[in-house]
Every structure is written in C-alpha cells, then in structure tokens.
Design an enzyme around this catalytic site. Structure first.
Site, PDB file in Angstrom:
ATOM      1  CE1 TYR A  44      70.587  38.936 -26.342  1.00 14.53           C
ATOM      2  CE2 TYR A  44      69.958  39.525 -28.579  1.00 14.53           C
ATOM      3  CZ  TYR A  44      69.814  38.722 -27.474  1.00 14.53           C
ATOM      4  OH  TYR A  44      68.904  37.703 -27.485  1.00 14.53           O
TER       5      TYR A  44
ATOM      6  CD1 TRP B  58      70.809  34.849 -30.217  1.00 18.43           C
ATOM      7  CD2 TRP B  58      70.866  32.704 -30.885  1.00 18.43           C
ATOM      8  NE1 TRP B  58      69.782  34.176 -29.586  1.00 18.43           N
ATOM      9  CE2 TRP B  58      69.795  32.859 -29.995  1.00 18.43           C
ATOM     10  CE3 TRP B  58      71.086  31.448 -31.440  1.00 18.43           C
ATOM     11  CZ2 TRP B  58      68.953  31.802 -29.622  1.00 18.43           C
ATOM     12  CZ3 TRP B  58      70.251  30.402 -31.083  1.00 18.43           C
ATOM     13  CH2 TRP B  58      69.199  30.590 -30.181  1.00 18.43           C
TER      14      TRP B  58
HETATM   15  N1  LIG Z   1      63.819  28.907 -37.630  1.00 18.98           N
HETATM   16  C1  LIG Z   1      64.139  29.688 -36.577  1.00 18.98           C
HETATM   17  N2  LIG Z   1      63.897  29.271 -35.325  1.00 18.98           N
HETATM   18  C2  LIG Z   1      64.180  30.093 -34.284  1.00 18.98           C
HETATM   19  C3  LIG Z   1      64.781  31.365 -34.465  1.00 18.98           C
HETATM   20  C4  LIG Z   1      65.023  31.783 -35.807  1.00 18.98           C
HETATM   21  O1  LIG Z   1      65.525  32.901 -36.057  1.00 18.98           O
HETATM   22  N3  LIG Z   1      64.693  30.932 -36.828  1.00 18.98           N
HETATM   23  N4  LIG Z   1      65.102  32.154 -33.377  1.00 18.98           N
HETATM   24  C5  LIG Z   1      65.200  31.495 -32.064  1.00 18.98           C
HETATM   25  C6  LIG Z   1      65.133  32.464 -30.964  1.00 18.98           C
HETATM   26  S1  LIG Z   1      66.506  33.414 -30.637  1.00 18.98           S
HETATM   27  C7  LIG Z   1      64.071  32.579 -30.142  1.00 18.98           C
HETATM   28  S2  LIG Z   1      64.129  33.622 -28.803  1.00 18.98           S
HETATM   29  C8  LIG Z   1      62.851  31.795 -30.359  1.00 18.98           C
HETATM   30  C9  LIG Z   1      61.624  32.681 -30.266  1.00 18.98           C
HETATM   31  O2  LIG Z   1      60.486  31.932 -30.096  1.00 18.98           O
HETATM   32  P1  LIG Z   1      59.070  32.686 -30.208  1.00 18.98           P
HETATM   33  O3  LIG Z   1      59.207  34.066 -29.747  1.00 18.98           O
HETATM   34  O4  LIG Z   1      58.057  31.847 -29.547  1.00 18.98           O
HETATM   35  O5  LIG Z   1      58.895  32.617 -31.802  1.00 18.98           O
HETATM   36  P2  LIG Z   1      58.082  33.471 -32.881  1.00 18.98           P
HETATM   37  O6  LIG Z   1      58.228  32.728 -34.154  1.00 18.98           O
HETATM   38  O7  LIG Z   1      58.519  34.870 -32.890  1.00 18.98           O
HETATM   39  O8  LIG Z   1      56.567  33.396 -32.386  1.00 18.98           O
HETATM   40  C10 LIG Z   1      55.899  32.170 -32.280  1.00 18.98           C
HETATM   41  C11 LIG Z   1      54.464  32.309 -32.743  1.00 18.98           C
HETATM   42  O9  LIG Z   1      53.719  33.087 -31.832  1.00 18.98           O
HETATM   43  C12 LIG Z   1      52.568  33.533 -32.514  1.00 18.98           C
HETATM   44  N5  LIG Z   1      52.046  34.764 -31.946  1.00 18.98           N
HETATM   45  C13 LIG Z   1      52.515  36.014 -32.124  1.00 18.98           C
HETATM   46  N6  LIG Z   1      51.761  36.899 -31.444  1.00 18.98           N
HETATM   47  C14 LIG Z   1      50.790  36.199 -30.833  1.00 18.98           C
HETATM   48  C15 LIG Z   1      49.710  36.549 -29.981  1.00 18.98           C
HETATM   49  O10 LIG Z   1      49.476  37.703 -29.624  1.00 18.98           O
HETATM   50  N7  LIG Z   1      48.931  35.524 -29.529  1.00 18.98           N
HETATM   51  C16 LIG Z   1      49.165  34.239 -29.858  1.00 18.98           C
HETATM   52  N8  LIG Z   1      48.375  33.324 -29.327  1.00 18.98           N
HETATM   53  N9  LIG Z   1      50.153  33.881 -30.676  1.00 18.98           N
HETATM   54  C17 LIG Z   1      50.965  34.849 -31.151  1.00 18.98           C
HETATM   55  C18 LIG Z   1      53.013  33.773 -33.933  1.00 18.98           C
HETATM   56  O11 LIG Z   1      52.037  33.316 -34.844  1.00 18.98           O
HETATM   57  C19 LIG Z   1      54.343  33.085 -34.037  1.00 18.98           C
HETATM   58  O12 LIG Z   1      54.491  32.253 -35.178  1.00 18.98           O
HETATM   59  O13 LIG Z   1      62.876  31.175 -31.645  1.00 18.98           O
HETATM   60  C20 LIG Z   1      64.097  30.469 -31.871  1.00 18.98           C
HETATM   61  N10 LIG Z   1      63.910  29.650 -33.028  1.00 18.98           N
HETATM   62  N1  LIG Z   2      60.738  42.568 -34.622  1.00 19.07           N
HETATM   63  C1  LIG Z   2      61.354  41.594 -33.956  1.00 19.07           C
HETATM   64  N2  LIG Z   2      62.678  41.708 -33.708  1.00 19.07           N
HETATM   65  C2  LIG Z   2      63.315  40.733 -33.044  1.00 19.07           C
HETATM   66  C3  LIG Z   2      62.636  39.579 -32.613  1.00 19.07           C
HETATM   67  C4  LIG Z   2      61.238  39.488 -32.871  1.00 19.07           C
HETATM   68  O1  LIG Z   2      60.554  38.522 -32.470  1.00 19.07           O
HETATM   69  N3  LIG Z   2      60.646  40.508 -33.563  1.00 19.07           N
HETATM   70  N4  LIG Z   2      63.313  38.585 -31.955  1.00 19.07           N
HETATM   71  C5  LIG Z   2      64.489  38.990 -31.204  1.00 19.07           C
HETATM   72  C6  LIG Z   2      65.276  37.865 -30.708  1.00 19.07           C
HETATM   73  S1  LIG Z   2      64.421  36.702 -29.766  1.00 19.07           S
HETATM   74  C7  LIG Z   2      66.627  37.756 -30.863  1.00 19.07           C
HETATM   75  S2  LIG Z   2      67.473  36.529 -30.007  1.00 19.07           S
HETATM   76  C8  LIG Z   2      67.383  38.725 -31.674  1.00 19.07           C
HETATM   77  C9  LIG Z   2      68.540  38.094 -32.481  1.00 19.07           C
HETATM   78  O2  LIG Z   2      69.440  39.053 -32.875  1.00 19.07           O
HETATM   79  P1  LIG Z   2      70.981  38.714 -33.158  1.00 19.07           P
HETATM   80  O3  LIG Z   2      71.435  37.592 -32.300  1.00 19.07           O
HETATM   81  O4  LIG Z   2      71.752  39.973 -33.079  1.00 19.07           O
HETATM   82  O5  LIG Z   2      70.914  38.221 -34.671  1.00 19.07           O
HETATM   83  P2  LIG Z   2      71.927  37.342 -35.546  1.00 19.07           P
HETATM   84  O6  LIG Z   2      71.516  37.539 -36.950  1.00 19.07           O
HETATM   85  O7  LIG Z   2      71.943  35.947 -35.025  1.00 19.07           O
HETATM   86  O8  LIG Z   2      73.338  38.043 -35.308  1.00 19.07           O
HETATM   87  C10 LIG Z   2      74.506  37.336 -35.076  1.00 19.07           C
HETATM   88  C11 LIG Z   2      75.671  37.996 -35.807  1.00 19.07           C
HETATM   89  O9  LIG Z   2      76.875  37.319 -35.407  1.00 19.07           O
HETATM   90  C12 LIG Z   2      77.691  37.150 -36.556  1.00 19.07           C
HETATM   91  N5  LIG Z   2      78.642  36.045 -36.297  1.00 19.07           N
HETATM   92  C13 LIG Z   2      78.510  34.722 -36.527  1.00 19.07           C
HETATM   93  N6  LIG Z   2      79.607  34.059 -36.114  1.00 19.07           N
HETATM   94  C14 LIG Z   2      80.461  34.982 -35.609  1.00 19.07           C
HETATM   95  C15 LIG Z   2      81.769  34.914 -35.032  1.00 19.07           C
HETATM   96  O10 LIG Z   2      82.358  33.863 -34.855  1.00 19.07           O
HETATM   97  N7  LIG Z   2      82.314  36.078 -34.615  1.00 19.07           N
HETATM   98  C16 LIG Z   2      81.691  37.274 -34.753  1.00 19.07           C
HETATM   99  N8  LIG Z   2      82.320  38.368 -34.326  1.00 19.07           N
HETATM  100  N9  LIG Z   2      80.463  37.364 -35.316  1.00 19.07           N
HETATM  101  C17 LIG Z   2      79.857  36.235 -35.718  1.00 19.07           C
HETATM  102  C18 LIG Z   2      76.713  36.898 -37.673  1.00 19.07           C
HETATM  103  O11 LIG Z   2      77.313  37.119 -38.939  1.00 19.07           O
HETATM  104  C19 LIG Z   2      75.595  37.894 -37.320  1.00 19.07           C
HETATM  105  O12 LIG Z   2      75.834  39.151 -37.902  1.00 19.07           O
HETATM  106  O13 LIG Z   2      66.490  39.410 -32.559  1.00 19.07           O
HETATM  107  C20 LIG Z   2      65.387  40.019 -31.872  1.00 19.07           C
HETATM  108  N10 LIG Z   2      64.649  40.882 -32.785  1.00 19.07           N
HETATM  109 MO   LIG Z   3      65.932  35.079 -29.196  1.00 21.86          MO
END
Ligand SMILES: Nc1nc2c(c(=O)[nH]1)N[C@H]1C(S)=C(S)[C@@H](COP(=O)(O)OP(=O)(O)OC[C@H]3O[C@@H](n4cnc5c(=O)[nH]c(N)nc54)[C@H](O)[C@@H]3O)O[C@H]1N2
Ligand SMILES: Nc1nc2c(c(=O)[nH]1)N[C@H]1C(S)=C(S)[C@@H](COP(=O)(O)OP(=O)(O)OC[C@H]3O[C@@H](n4cnc5c(=O)[nH]c(N)nc54)[C@H](O)[C@@H]3O)O[C@H]1N2
Ligand SMILES: [Mo]
Length: 759
Positions: free
Chosen positions: A103, A105
């Site tokens: 898993y 990104w």
């Molecule tokens: N800059 C940036 N943007 C991203 C990402 C990133 O790593 N960096 N990751 C991307 C990815 S993979 C995903 S899946 C999305 C995730 O998108 P989300 O899961 O929606 O993003 P979060 O920032 O974890 O949470 C959004 C907001 O929900 C609020 N929140 C938390 N718990 C509660 C609660 O119990 N009730 C209410 N009402 N609000 C709550 C928090 O204040 C938080 O800032 O974001 C994407 N966008």
């Molecule tokens: N506590 C908590 N944990 C969370 C979340 C949260 O809300 N709270 N959010 C979750 C969510 S929504 C998500 S999506 C996950 C994200 O978790 P991940 O998607 O596992 O996080 P990334 O840091 O994007 O990892 C991508 C990796 O790919 C590598 N990479 C980049 N380009 C390449 C390439 O071309 N080839 C290879 N082989 N590698 C490459 C990067 O260096 C990096 O190490 O985290 C989750 N974890």
């Molecule tokens: Mo995500």
C-alpha cells in the site's frame, strides 16, 4: 507533475534548484517547494543494499530489522539474491505466502506508478496475497457500496464547485473544508479551485457552518461549532430528530428514493431503544448546545443545503457511521440530486471532489488476473503477520489470515501509514524476508532485508492524468537518475527475465515505448469519444493537451430524475438507510442503520481520566504524508527540529508548557517528542499532531522506543473501524503531554544506516 500540483523544475548538476507552478493553477500549493534539493539529498538510497544479518544468516524471522547494518551489493547480485529468494518461498510455501499489498501513494505517472508495477510483476510470477481498500477510505469503501451502490462515484461525480458556488445557500461541513488537503490529488492536479469557490459562494450570500474541533479547518468566514471529537454522528442524529419531529423531513423523497427510513426513525425517536436522539441528548455527548442544534436543523430545512462529511470522520472507530448518517440526514432534507443541495463526501479531503470528470477511460497498464485469491483489508497488516491461521470477520465473510513468509513493498511507507508502530515492528520481525523499493532510506527501508533504490519521478519520463482533471500531461525528466538508482520497471524487468517471464513482462518494450503505447491507447479513447488528440511527438513537445470534461454535475441528479432507469447498485436500487444485508451479519459494532456508538478514544469516556487530551492525527499541511519531509516547506514548520503539536493555551498553561518547548506526548502504547505551538483555534482538551514526521526511535533495537521526531502513529490504536470494514482508525487517540526535560536527542531520521562495502 506531483500529487500536489503541476510545475516546471529548474535544475543544475543533477539537482532540482527551483520549481515554478503551472500558470493555469489558481492556487498552487506551497508543498511544491519540498522538491528543491530532494534528488541528491543525503537520505537517498545510492545503490542496492542487503541487511547484514540476512546476508550472513539467510532468510528467517529477525528482531534485528530496523537496527542492523547493511551491505552494498551490485545490481546483478541483487537480482540473483532476490530472484532466488522469491523462487524459494514459492517452491516451499506457495504464492500466497507472498504479501504484495504494497500500500502507498508513491508518485504520479500512468506507467512508472510503483504499485502498478509491483502488482503486475507479482501477478505474472503466479500471484500474491493482496490488500483491499485504503487507509484513506477504509470504512467508506465498504459501507457506501452497500448504502449507495458505489463509493468512488461520490467523489468522481460529485457536485461541481461552480454549481455549489452558484446554488448553495448553506454548507454544513462536518470536518470543515480544510484547504490544506485540497493541495493534493492522487495522480496529480493542474488546478486548485476550492479557495475561489468558497469565496464565490460567500460573495453570493451563501453561508458555511463548519463543525470541527479546529477553527482553521475552513478558509475564510464561517460559523464555527466545535464539538467533542468523535461526536458527529450524535449531532447528525439530533439534526434528523428535529426534522422528523417538526415536520421538516421530506417524506415524499424518503418514500421514493430510500428504503428503511421507518426502522431508522424508530431508533431516532427512541421507539426501539427508549432513547430519543434529540438535541438535548446530543448536547450531552458533543457539548454543542441543544438550541444551537435545533436552530441549525431549521435553517437547513429552509434553503438549499449541502451536507458534507470529510474522510477523516470515517478514519475512527465506527467510522462507517458518519458517512451513513450524513447521507441519511441529506435524504431527510430531500435535496439529493438538486443543484447545490444534498450530500458531499470529501470536499476539503482531496482536491478531486467538486472537479469535473473526464468522460472516457484513462490509459492503463494492463495488469492481468491475480491467480491467488487471498486478501486482507489493508489496515490489518500487523494482524496478518502476527496471527497466521487466525479467523476474522470482514464485510459479512469469515476469513483466515494466510501464513506470510515474504513481504514486498514498492511505493509506500507503513511507518507513515500504519497505527501502533511498536506492534508493527513486532509484526515485521516475523516474515523470512522483506523487500522495499524506495528512493529514500525511509523507516520502512531501514526495516527491510533487501533495499532496492528507485528513481524519483523527477528522474524519468511519464504520462500523467487523473479522472477529474482536464489535462493529459507529459512528465518530462528534470534530472538524470541519481547514483545507482533504477526505475522500478527496470528492476522488475530484470527480475522477470531472471525468473523466466521477461518477454511477458516487458512485451518487448522499453519504458519509453510503453509510454508511447499508453498514449496511443488513450488516443483511441479520445477518438471513440468523437475527439482528436495530437501525435505523441507533438504532445511531448507541447507538454500537455486538454481533454473534454463533463461540467456542471450534480451528484445523483440522474437518479433523482429517473430512479427506476438509474437505479443505484444496491439490493433495493435505492439509498439504503436500512440495509438488510448489514443487519443480517449480526455485528454488534455495525447495525442495519446509522447508529450512535460510543468511541473508545474520546474525551467522553473513562480512558480520558488517564489520558486527558484528545489528539487529532490529521494530514500534514506542509507535505504529502511522509514524502519529502526533509524539504523546505516541511522543515520550516518544525519546532527545534520536531513536528509541531498544537495545543490550546489553557491546556498548555495547565502543564507549564510554553510555545517553542519540546514536549513528550505519550499514552500506554508509546511516546514521541514534538514541538509545542499554542493556538486558541482548538477546542480545549484537543491537541493536533499531523502525520508524516519520519519515525526516529531513540533506541532502534527497542520496538517500543520513543520517537524523538514526532510520528503520531507510535500512539494511535491498531483497531479496526468495525467488523464490517476493518478500516484504519488512526485519526483519533487519547494522550497526555508534558514538557520534555533533559538533553534533547538528535534527529537521525534522515541519516542513512551504516552501509558496508561488500567483502
Ligand atoms: N496537504 C496534504 N493534503 C492531503 C494529504 C496530505 O498528506 N497532505 N493526504 C491526502 C490523503 S491521502 C487523504 S486520504 C486526504 C484525507 O482527508 P481527511 O481525512 O479529511 O483529512 P484530515 O486532515 O486527516 O482531517 C480533516 C479534518 O477533520 C477534522 N476532524 C478530525 N476528527 C474530527 C471529528 O471527530 N469531528 C469533526 N467534526 N472533525 C474532525 C480535523 O480537524 C481535520 O483537520 O487528505 C489528502 N490531502
Ligand atoms: N494516524 C494516522 N495515520 C494515517 C492517516 C491518518 O489520518 N492518521 N492517514 C492515512 C492515509 S489516508 C494514507 S493514504 C496513508 C499514506 O501512507 P503512504 O502512502 O504509505 O505514505 P507516503 O509517505 O506517501 O509513502 C509513499 C512512499 O513512496 C515512495 N516513492 C515515491 N516515488 C516512488 C517511486 O517511484 N518508486 C518507489 N518504489 N517508491 C516511491 C516515497 O519515498 C514514500 O516512501 O497514511 C495513513 N496513515
Ligand atoms: Mo489517504
């Protein structure tokens, strides 16, 4: 192109020296700056490396992972060792002993996408145990197909921003509309319209109510309601209670487009369990005054109202309930399918919701079938490795964890994404062999036996496009491959040749030829749609071409117009407020209709007596996940090198903590250091520490060691949302915070391990 936007890079001596955002982007992300200096950063993996203990002792369980030295090997030696080990595992244990969920990104690009490459390779090698769903949408992707017949169409065919800006009177946003998250879109994005859309909505007289523990979860003016985290479903039910009891619910809509409202109403009004889910009840759970809730419900019924739920609300225990209750509330308002009304899931979670979709398929690397049928819900990785042979419930099935001997990871970082990292480290000591492809010495790479240096997307050509963006983009390499790094494709091609299926894997194409091939495949889709696209060479010289998009969409307008012909893909063809299927599973943690369940990690329960602060572990503003944590934008936010933790000034004062102090954040699972930032835009009792600081254990040989850098996942629970979806619940955790006294340990997260030269 990056997941966080389109740009052009300047380079010198093999390094990116400046980035310029695409001129057509209305609101480029500051995350772009992280790319400067990232290619030749000291944390790059310079060449293939094998863990010393594995090289000397052979494959097998080991608790030295994460603490061992490495030995540099040549590419030929690497191919030989890796091919031999894959063969051994398959001959002795079968293909299902390989876990290739992998898993993560990785990077955008339709061809060099690491997950696509590793999955295609492992399928052709005879298959692997895979993972399903995502950390993003663990609960939604299981519950929404049962309620709505789909989950991805909720985003891909969501009501467009321009429709919202024009039509919506009131946006009621559970989780806000965090602008920081709209920086990002899986696969890239050429424009960021959210800020402009919210401004346009307000300029027209539209209003926003943001329901979130953090004030800055919405940009610009809004009414802020700050409930106790985890109580949203109670508030949604109470809003519904007011609609039901004040004759404001749209019974005609409920009759025609939904099933099971009557059973749900018995619960809502307390006929089935003796508890009316009224505003006074919700006040006790959420802290939001009953009168405020009742008033909001009446406002919602008096104009065009959009109910939105961020994805974060389903990344908690019982995460199935918030999107389900949200759509039920919107159904009671009866505006689903009307322009600017109804329901939205993920506005402010990702850039995609609100953008117009491309009407035809995107170019896709053909994968083939996986001969192995075993799979796990993605966030069960530690359960899988720790409990082979154990039975578990999932989505109406009883499954058994296979016995995994070989773990293959390319393009993800479990030390970023998984919860309870101490438990994950114990789990990762179990398999015989762990292989990681990554450009960087991430914590996951440091826990591998075989480390394969990948190029970054800045070092190779590719195509990029996504389903809700108008541009097909030529991703042109900015610099040559760094040191001994290779494209994942070339690594897999060499392995496939060594294992006897080279011709099948490459189909005789170089990566350049594959990119042209995918482009031609896409030209065929454009032609079938009645359009024209230039020849590849012309496209490459131009840099991008524009695609047709379906503008002005309203979610489910087709269903509203004709619910028989456009029936949903649910058992009833309608929105399932009550699901007989889910009810039939008999789960005590996910009933047949939206239900309030008390969370474990919340301020309303007993555990808060021991750990009195509710930590929100949300997405970082300054980077994507753990990627480029060493970049300028990410580093600028750190406090004494540690990840910032925000605290309310009252909570800080009660603990003698000042802004800029290093603090220790802890509970019974683990501890990390972080840097205090005081902010009165937080509900008292709530702290916020984003994910993404590279895990940096004080003592790498101790799985429970404190992380000195601020990775919140040393604290979060590795517990599923419910037996239905078993999604990740990493968003919420109870903690205590204290000032860190004593000598500050150095940050070693970005230092490579010791790599010995081959003897
Ligand atoms: N800059 C940036 N943007 C991203 C990402 C990133 O790593 N960096 N990751 C991307 C990815 S993979 C995903 S899946 C999305 C995730 O998108 P989300 O899961 O929606 O993003 P979060 O920032 O974890 O949470 C959004 C907001 O929900 C609020 N929140 C938390 N718990 C509660 C609660 O119990 N009730 C209410 N009402 N609000 C709550 C928090 O204040 C938080 O800032 O974001 C994407 N966008
Ligand atoms: N506590 C908590 N944990 C969370 C979340 C949260 O809300 N709270 N959010 C979750 C969510 S929504 C998500 S999506 C996950 C994200 O978790 P991940 O998607 O596992 O996080 P990334 O840091 O994007 O990892 C991508 C990796 O790919 C590598 N990479 C980049 N380009 C390449 C390439 O071309 N080839 C290879 N082989 N590698 C490459 C990067 O260096 C990096 O190490 O985290 C989750 N974890
Ligand atoms: Mo995500």
């Amino acid at each position: 192109m990056a997941h966080w936007g389109m740009f052009e890079a300047e380079s010198a001596n093999g390094e990116v020296t400046a980035v310029h955002p695409f001129a057509g982007d209305a609101d480029p992300s500051p995350i772009l700056e992280n790319a400067v200096g990232s290619v030749r950063h000291r944390s790059r993996v310079t060449g293939p490396a094998v863990r010393r203990g594995w090289l000397e002792g052979g494959p097998g369980p080991s608790d030295r992972r994460g603490a061992d030295e490495f030995v540099a090997v040549s590419w030929d030696e690497l191919t030989e060792l890796l091919a031999g080990e894959l063969r051994r595992v398959v001959d002795r244990h079968g293909n299902r002993a390989i876990f290739g969920g992998s898993y993560g990104w990785s990077a955008p690009g339709r061809f060099h996408h690491a997950q696509s490459q590793v999955h295609r390779f492992l399928k052709q090698f005879g298959g692997y145990t895979r993972s399903e769903n995502s950390y993003s949408l663990g609960a939604t992707s299981v519950i929404m197909p049962r309620v709505m017949g789909t989950h991805w169409k909720l985003f891909a065919r969501s009501t467009n921003w321009d429709v919202i800006a024009r039509e919506t009177d009131l946006m009621v946003c559970f989780g806000g509309v965090p602008l920081k998250n709209t920086a990002v879109n899986d696969g890239g994005t050429s424009n960021h319209p959210t800020r402009g859309a919210l401004d346009a909505l307000r300029a027209r007289g539209g209003r926003i109510v943001t329901i979130s523990p953090l004030r800055d979860d919405v940009h610009g003016e809004a009414k802020w309601l700050a409930p106790r985290p985890g109580s949203d479903v109670a508030i949604m039910l109470a809003l519904g209670h007011v609609l039901a009891t004040e004759d404001l619910a749209d019974r005609a809509f409920l009759d025609r487009y939904t099933v099971g409202y009557d059973k749900f109403e018995d619960y809502l009004l307390g006929r089935s369990d003796g508890v009316a889910k009224d505003p006074a009840w919700a006040e006790g759970l959420s802290g939001i005054p009953a009168a405020t809730i009742a008033d909001l419900a009446r406002q919602m019924a008096s104009g065009r109202t959009l109910v939105t739920v961020t994805w974060s609300l389903q990344r908690v225990r019982h995460g199935e309930q918030a999107p389900w209750a949200g759509i039920t509330l919107a159904a009671m308002l009866g505006q689903i399918g009307l322009p600017g009304g109804g329901f939205g899931h993920g506005y402010g979670s990702m850039n995609e919701p609100g953008l117009a979709p491309v009407p035809y398929p995107l170019p896709t690397l053909f994968q083939g079938q996986n001969p192995v049928t075993e799979s796990i819900p993605v966030a069960a990785i530690s359960d899988l490795l720790l409990h082979p042979g154990e039975r578990y419930d999932y989505n109406g099935e009883t499954r058994t964890f296979p016995d995994i001997r070989f773990v293959y990871w390319a393009g993800g970082n479990p030390f970023h994404h998984h919860q309870d990292l101490g438990r994950l480290r114990r789990a990762l000591s179990r398999p015989d062999t762990i292989v990681v492809h990554d450009p960087y010495w991430t914590p996951m790479a440091k826990h591998a036996d075989i480390v394969v240096p990948s190029t970054t997307s800045l070092e190779r050509n590719d195509l990029s496009c996504t389903r809700n963006d108008p541009l097909m983009v030529a991703m042109q390499a900015a610099v040559p491959p760094y040191a001994d790094a290779r494209d994942d494709y070339d690594t897999f091609a060499a392995l496939a040749r060594r294992l006897g299926f080279g011709a099948q894997f490459t189909e005789g194409r170089t990566s350049g030829e594959w990119i042209e091939h995918l482009y031609e495949q896409w030209r065929g889709f454009v032609r079938a749609d009645g359009g024209e696209a230039p020849q590849f060479d012309e496209f490459w010289a131009r840099g991008h071409v524009r695609m047709r998009t379906e503008d002005g969409l309203t979610l489910l307008e087709d269903f509203r117009a004709d619910p028989e012909r456009n029936a949903l893909r649910t058992p009833s063809g309608k929105i399932e407020i009550f699901s007989s299927d889910i009810d039939g599973f008999g789960y005590d943690d996910c009933a047949g209709h939206p239900t309030w369940y008390e969370p474990q990690e919340w301020l309303g329960g007993q555990r808060a007596e021991q750990f009195p602060l509710h930590m929100i572990a949300n997405q970082p503003k300054t980077r994507l996940h753990s990627q480029l944590d060493h970049g300028a934008t990410s580093q600028a936010s750190k406090v004494q090198g540690r990840e910032p933790i925000r605290l309310h000034p009252d909570d800080a004062a009660a603990r003698g903590i000042a802004s800029g102090d290093v603090v220790r954040v802890f509970n019974d699972r683990g501890a990390c250091l972080a840097g205090a930032v005081l902010d009165d835009g937080l509900l008292v009792g709530v702290v916020q520490l984003s994910t993404g600081a590279w895990y940096d254990p004080l003592d790498p040989s101790d799985p429970n060691s404190m992380c000195v850098h601020g990775n919140p996942n040393v604290l979060t629970p590795d517990v599923g949302t419910s037996r239905l979806a078993r999604g990740s619940t990493g968003q919420h955790v109870l903690v205590e915070v204290e000032r860190f006294e004593g000598e500050l340990p150095p940050i070693r997260a970005y230092e490579p391990p010791t790599v010995l030269s081959h003897m």
